[in-house]
Design an enzyme around this catalytic site. Structure first.
Site: not given
Ligand code: GDG
Length: 460
Positions: A157, A364
């Site tokens: 990821h 990222d």
């Molecule tokens: C890894 C990789 C890759 C955040 N705050 C809240 C909340 N979130 C959710 C967001 C989003 C998720 O968390 C974060 O996803 P990201 O993709 O931005 O980042 P990582 O957590 O680092 O994920 C990344 C991912 O895996 C998938 O393969 O894209 O690059 O690092 O969905 O919405 N959700 C809720 N409340 C919050 O306050 N419900």
């Protein structure tokens, strides 16, 4: 019938739809597991005095989960240690934050062995196994050593770092060699895949084929499988009752100002410090306009036991305080900085209210927030996505305002441009973004990966 066994560090059982707070990955994997009569295996998140290997099997919302508890020492050395103090910073190009300790190594190996031992009895001959992320690089090797011949795929990821950075890791050869026990290794983008190939060619004398890499007498299939979100449901969530209520509360509190929103786990890879500095630069450069806007940064804390995470939190507390101290008026604060999470539909309503989605990670693997922001917009009056060039998502989203997240000037200028952007241009940029988010969604991602794994010409 073929079953799918998904393995990840943590298991987040799909909740009832009414809960509305599960992430896109949980939804997508849940659907795949239901379709394949599958099992989701991993750590329960619980700590016990002594590892027992007891499997807790549960069924929830049509999905079977199988979880194990880990010892305190396992969590320290494997999860907080090797996974999150060594691999996470290194794979996000932060060798300055990378800690290496032989006890982490041992704990990482031990937990992967424990996972393999615990999983072994539930694997049936026709099952296909899909392992997720940097916590579990050696799992296929452990399973093969225990006689498992099933198809095993791995999806990373996070980014794959440049060869020169990866070679700073003691025993990097062993870590990467473990990937050659999988049948398919998937990356988020071609960039990370090419970086892996560069490492394999230069450090392992590997030969590249058409979608394959051969080294040490073993051939593994490779591919780029950009992850998406459950776009349709997120778009719907942005118009749900909870989303509309959240939107109305925001509108009532912003007194006609434009909102810029950031949503990130509180992690140094997300570029929050640089983002705050870029926003501060915008305020400094535009004294006549600064009161037209405010930045809402939602940043729920994660990995709070790790020193580098405590440091970034302290820095952001100080920086948001400094910006507010310098610029706030009695009836306006420039930064609303919130260290808590919100339900998914509330988040969707907040995205929809924001004129700008500010997504500026320093590095990222993909970044799902960028896609969620796009999916939540009002088709008649969409907002503007400002996106880091160094997020995997940038490759799929050229119509966003792409910025260098290390440059305060570029962030400040993009905010200016986003605030002034006429509706016609906002629409012209948003429509192809939305088309991409809807088309390349999480269902396509898992379908593409699982089909590719099923199609691999497995070794004799
Ligand atoms: C890894 C990789 C890759 C955040 N705050 C809240 C909340 N979130 C959710 C967001 C989003 C998720 O968390 C974060 O996803 P990201 O993709 O931005 O980042 P990582 O957590 O680092 O994920 C990344 C991912 O895996 C998938 O393969 O894209 O690059 O690092 O969905 O919405 N959700 C809720 N409340 C919050 O306050 N419900």
């Amino acid at each position: 019938m073929t079953r799918l066994i998904v393995v990840s560090n943590r298991v987040t059982p799909p909740a009832d739809e009414s809960a509305g707070s599960q992430g896109g990955l949980a939804v997508a994997l849940g659907e795949a597991l239901r379709e394949y009569r599958g099992i989701w295996f991993g750590w329960s998140g619980e700590r016990v005095a002594e590892f027992t290997g007891h499997l807790n099997m549960q069924r929830s919302a049509g999905v079977t989960t199988a979880t194990v508890d880990l010892e305190e020492q396992d969590v320290d050395e494997y999860y907080n240690g090797y996974a999150n103090k060594t691999l996470w910073p290194l794979f996000h190009y932060r060798i300055d934050l990378t800690e290496y300790d032989r006890t982490f190594d041992a704990g990482y190996a031990r937990v992967n062995q424990r996972f393999a031992d615990t999983l072994l009895p539930i694997i049936e001959p026709d099952d296909i196994i899909w392992v997720h992320d940097y916590h579990l690089f050696p799992l296929a090797r452990e399973l093969r050593q225990r006689g498992i011949k099933n198809r095993i795929g791995f999806f990373l990821h996070i980014p794959w770092p440049p060869r020169r950075l990866l070679t700073t890791l003691p025993r990097h050869e062993e870590l990467v060699a473990g990937l050659f026990d999988y049948d398919l290794v998937g990356f988020q983008t071609r960039e990370w895949l090419e970086s892996f190939c560069d490492y394999a060619e230069r450090e392992m004398d590997a030969t590249l084929g058409d979608g394959t890499v051969t080294a040490m007498g073993r051939t593994v299939s490779i591919g780029a499988f950009p992850i998406g979100i459950d776009a349709e449901s997120f778009h719907k969530a942005s118009q749900s009752r909870n989303a509309l209520d959240a939107r109305q509360r925001m509108i009532d509190s912003i007194a006609g100002r434009q909102m810029i929103v950031g949503v990130d786990r509180l992690d140094y890879s997300k570029g929050l410090e640089e983002r705050f500095l870029g926003y501060e630069r915008f305020l400094a450069d535009n004294p006549d306009r600064c009161q037209e806007v405010f930045l809402l940064q939602i940043a729920p804390p994660t990995r709070a036991e790790i020193g580098s995470y405590q440091e970034i939190r302290t820095k952001l507390d100080a920086l948001s305080g400094r910006i507010n101290g310098a610029y706030a008026e009695t009836d306006w604060v420039p930064v609303r900085y919130v260290n808590r999470g919100y339900p998914r539909d509330v988040l969707a309503g907040i995205y929809r209210t924001a004129r700008i989605g500010l997504v500026t990670p320093l590095r990222d693997g993909m970044n799902l927030v960028a896609k969620e922001y796009v999916a939540a917009q009002d088709a008649a009056d969409p907002g503007v996505l400002i996106l880091s060039r160094f997020a995997g998502a940038a490759l799929q989203m050229p119509d966003a305002l792409l910025v260098n997240p290390f440059s305060q000037e570029e962030i400040a200028e993009a905010i200016h441009q986003g605030l002034d952007m006429p509706r016609a241009e906002r629409l012209r940029r948003w429509e192809p973004l939305m088309h991409g988010v809807m088309t390349d969604d999480v269902v396509k991602w898992r379908g593409d990966f699982v089909s590719a794994l099923e199609a691999v010409d497995v070794r004799a």
